[in-house]
Structures are given as structure tokens and as C-alpha cells.
Design an enzyme around this catalytic site. Structure first.
Site, PDB file in Angstrom:
ATOM      1  N   ASP A 136       0.735  -1.483  -0.182  1.00  0.00           N
ATOM      2  CA  ASP A 136       0.250  -0.032   0.021  1.00  0.00           C
ATOM      3  C   ASP A 136       1.074   0.654   0.157  1.00  0.00           C
ATOM      4  O   ASP A 136       1.189   1.669   1.504  1.00  0.00           O
ATOM      5  CB  ASP A 136      -0.732   0.255   1.275  1.00  0.00           C
ATOM      6  CG  ASP A 136      -1.650   1.595   1.579  1.00  0.00           C
ATOM      7  OD1 ASP A 136      -1.568   2.105  -0.275  1.00  0.00           O
ATOM      8  OD2 ASP A 136      -2.048   1.773   2.174  1.00  0.00           O
ATOM      9  N   ASP A 157      -0.317   8.943  -7.157  1.00  0.00           N
ATOM     10  CA  ASP A 157      -0.920   8.814  -8.431  1.00  0.00           C
ATOM     11  C   ASP A 157      -1.960   7.645  -8.416  1.00  0.00           C
ATOM     12  O   ASP A 157      -1.607   6.283  -9.074  1.00  0.00           O
ATOM     13  CB  ASP A 157       0.205   8.392  -9.513  1.00  0.00           C
ATOM     14  CG  ASP A 157      -1.038   8.460 -10.860  1.00  0.00           C
ATOM     15  OD1 ASP A 157      -1.695   9.063 -10.972  1.00  0.00           O
ATOM     16  OD2 ASP A 157       0.216   8.492 -11.941  1.00  0.00           O
TER      17      ASP A 157
HETATM   18  C1  LIG Z   1      -2.535   5.391 -11.860  1.00  0.00           C
HETATM   19  S1  LIG Z   1      -2.074   4.055 -11.931  1.00  0.00           S
HETATM   20  C2  LIG Z   1      -0.532   4.592 -11.985  1.00  0.00           C
HETATM   21  C3  LIG Z   1       0.778   5.099 -12.771  1.00  0.00           C
HETATM   22  C4  LIG Z   1       1.730   5.751 -13.148  1.00  0.00           C
HETATM   23  N1  LIG Z   1       1.972   6.302 -11.490  1.00  0.00           N
HETATM   24  C5  LIG Z   1       2.058   6.251 -14.188  1.00  0.00           C
HETATM   25  O1  LIG Z   1       2.453   7.257 -14.053  1.00  0.00           O
HETATM   26  O2  LIG Z   1       3.043   5.685 -15.160  1.00  0.00           O
HETATM   27  C6  LIG Z   1      -2.144   3.651  -9.821  1.00  0.00           C
HETATM   28  C7  LIG Z   1      -2.250   2.353  -9.062  1.00  0.00           C
HETATM   29  O3  LIG Z   1      -2.312   2.728  -8.041  1.00  0.00           O
HETATM   30  C8  LIG Z   1      -2.167   0.651  -7.796  1.00  0.00           C
HETATM   31  N2  LIG Z   1      -3.185   1.275  -6.810  1.00  0.00           N
HETATM   32  C9  LIG Z   1      -4.475   0.845  -6.740  1.00  0.00           C
HETATM   33  N3  LIG Z   1      -3.770   0.946  -5.240  1.00  0.00           N
HETATM   34  C10 LIG Z   1      -3.243   1.047  -4.114  1.00  0.00           C
HETATM   35  C11 LIG Z   1      -2.588   1.624  -3.389  1.00  0.00           C
HETATM   36  N4  LIG Z   1      -3.130   1.260  -1.872  1.00  0.00           N
HETATM   37  N5  LIG Z   1      -0.746   1.658  -3.511  1.00  0.00           N
HETATM   38  C12 LIG Z   1      -0.310   1.218  -4.383  1.00  0.00           C
HETATM   39  N6  LIG Z   1      -0.279   1.028  -5.067  1.00  0.00           N
HETATM   40  C13 LIG Z   1      -1.603   0.962  -5.797  1.00  0.00           C
HETATM   41  C14 LIG Z   1      -3.416   0.130  -9.177  1.00  0.00           C
HETATM   42  O4  LIG Z   1      -2.661  -0.999  -9.244  1.00  0.00           O
HETATM   43  C15 LIG Z   1      -2.361   0.907 -10.604  1.00  0.00           C
HETATM   44  O5  LIG Z   1      -1.476   0.378 -11.142  1.00  0.00           O
END
Ligand SMILES: C[S@@+](CC[C@H](N)C(=O)[O-])C[C@H]1O[C@@H](n2cnc3c(N)ncnc32)[C@H](O)[C@@H]1O
Length: 267
Positions: A136, A157
Site C-alpha cells: 500500500d 497517483d
Molecule cells: C494511475 S496508475 C499509476 C500510473 C503511474 N504512476 C504512471 O504515471 O505511470 C495507479 C496504480 O496504483 C495502483 N494501486 C491502487 N491502489 C494502490 C495502493 N493503495 N498502493 C499502491 N498502489 C496502488 C494500481 O494498481 C495502479 O497500477
């Protein structure tokens, strides 16, 4: 967790976010002292724009693909175009950051989805200064701050699959900012409702940020049910970032049928 970034990689929102990322990292690299980057929601790192997912939405076609052939522009735009267009795949934020690290810099990229986390680990294996954590991002962020380098960037993000994500992102930022008030922060958000987006920016400001830029990118027309506007809050923006981004976006946004607006909210 249904969100998969592969459907959206290289869209207008990715382009503006990654352009800002490049500009900020270029600024951090102006000083010899090392910096840390924490990417709390990293994704899988590299996206095949000819995949079924990418082709099904056509978002990259209407986004980064429109920049092919664009020449010139300032240092941030030139570096972004080189990173974004030089390979067969589109690089996500952790890969862009990893490629821009110097030997004294460091990246921690956190991803919760096991499959995307595993792909990201493989993508970042060649980069000795980059580390992937599966878990997380909000929880891990606090444990990583302040970075020993005392300089750096935090990218928040999240996918905003649930309306509660706005509150979670605000709380995570507020707690992170208390620990590392001199860091630069990029917080991405979708604009589905003006009131919701404005409220979110107000909450981030109220949590203590004293220097804050808001960058909105809006599509003139988006497909039915598709995201048509996205925002980026940049806390503690580097000096002249607004000018550099403004110059680059003036070239890039019209090619994507978008209008970009930069506003200083505080500082
Ligand atoms: C919008 S995408 C990220 C794109 C990336 N930052 C980019 O610019 O290339 C959001 C990501 O967050 C992940 N995700 C969702 N909840 C999360 C959490 N609590 N902690 C970490 N990752 C998470 C999802 O699986 C997804 O891959």
C-alpha cells in the site's frame, strides 16, 4: 482493485503528468547532492501501446501518439519526447524516474497490484538505484519520509476507483508533508466534477501546503464516458517550473485537442 493503467497509458493526462515529472527531476538534478523519488502508485512501468488494452480505448492514439514528429521546445519537452517516443513501449512514471536518476539518486516505487508489481520489478531490475515495493503506497510513504537525502519528489497517483480516494490522498499528503515539508509533491486527480476537484485542492491547501501550483488539462471533446479533464497539484514546485511547463504545454496540448491551464494557488 480493477484499475489497470495499461488501458490509459500515454493518454492526455499521462502526457501532462509525465512532462511535469521530467521537468521536476531535471530541476532536482541541477544540484550535485542526491535526491529521492517516492512513487506511491507506480503501475507496471512500461506499456505496449499496440496491446489489446491500449487499442481498445485508443487513448494513447489521441495522446502521446499525436506528439510524434514534434520537434523543438524547451529542455523538459525535449527530454520527455525522447523518453516517451524512443522505444516501442510507453514508459510509466517509475521507468521515467529510473532513467533520469544519477548514481547519487534513488527511487522507491510502490505498487499494490501483484501482477503489475511483478512486471515493474522486472522492468526496474537493470536500475540499481531503483527499488520496488509491493504494498500500500499510502502506508509505505510515511515509513519512507523524510528521506535521508532531505531532497526529493513524492508522486501520489492513485486510481480514484472509489470517491473516498480523494480523502485518502489528502490525508496521505498531509501526513507526509508534516514529515517532509521541504519535499516536492505531485498529486494527480481526475476532474469529473468541478466542485469535487476544487474541494480537493482546497483540502490539500488547508493541510498546510504554502507553495502550490494547479495544472488542469481539459480535452475539447472526449469519447462517451471517458475522462475529459485531469488535474495535477504540485506542492513546493521548483523555481521556474510554471514557466517551463507553460512553454511545453503550449506546444503539446493543442496537438491532443486539449487546453492546459496553470494557476498558482499559494506561494
Ligand atoms: C494511475 S496508475 C499509476 C500510473 C503511474 N504512476 C504512471 O504515471 O505511470 C495507479 C496504480 O496504483 C495502483 N494501486 C491502487 N491502489 C494502490 C495502493 N493503495 N498502493 C499502491 N498502489 C496502488 C494500481 O494498481 C495502479 O497500477
Amino acid at each position: 482493485m480493477n484499475y489497470r493503467h495499461a488501458f490509459h497509458a500515454g493518454n492526455f493526462a499521462d502526457v501532462t503528468k509525465h512532462l511535469a515529472l521530467v521537468a521536476i527531476l531535471q530541476h532536482l538534478a541541477k544540484k550535485a547532492a542526491g535526491f529521492a523519488v517516492v512513487d506511491t502508485h507506480a503501475g507496471s512501468g512500461n506499456y505496449d501501446l499496440s496491446s489489446d488494452q491500449a487499442r481498445r480505448t485508443g487513448e494513447a492514439e489521441a495522446g502521446v501518439k499525436r506528439l510524434e514528429g514534434l520537434a523543438g521546445g524547451n529542455a523538459a519537452l525535449t527530454a520527455y519526447l525522447t523518453l516517451a517516443l524512443s522505444g516501442p513501449y510507453y514508459p510509466g512514471s517509475p521507468l521515467i524516474a529510473a532513467k533520469m536518476l544519477r548514481p547519487q539518486d534513488r527511487l522507491v516505487a510502490i505498487e499494490k497490484h501483484p501482477e503489475d508489481g511483478a512486471t515493474l520489478k522486472a522492468e526496474l531490475r537493470p536500475f540499481l538505484r531503483a527499488r520496488v515495493e509491493e504494498g500500500d503506497g499510502y502506508r509505505r510513504l510515511l515509513a519512507l519520509l523524510p528521506p535521508p537525502e532531505r531532497r526529493g519528489l513524492v508522486l501520489i497517483d492513485p486510481p480514484y476507483e472509489s470517491p473516498a480516494e480523494f480523502a485518502e490522498a489528502t490525508q496521505a499528503f498531509a501526513a507526509a508533508y508534516r514529515r517532509f515539508a521541504t519535499g516536492t509533491y505531485m498529486i494527480w486527480f481526475p476532474i469529473k466534477s468541478e466542485a469535487e476537484a476544487n474541494g480537493f485542492c482546497g483540502e490539500v491547501m488547508a493541510s498546510g501546503a504554502t507553495k502550490l501550483i494547479r495544472l488542469d488539462t481539459r480535452l475539447a471533446s472526449a469519447g462517451e464516458g471517458k475522462l475529459s479533464a485531469a488535474g495535477l497539484l504540485i506542492v513546493n514546485p521548483p523555481w521556474q517550473l510554471k514557466t517551463a511547463l507553460g512553454e511545453a504545454l503550449a506546444l503539446v496540448a493543442p496537438l491532443m485537442g486539449a487546453v492546459a491551464h496553470l494557476e498558482v494557488l499559494a506561494g
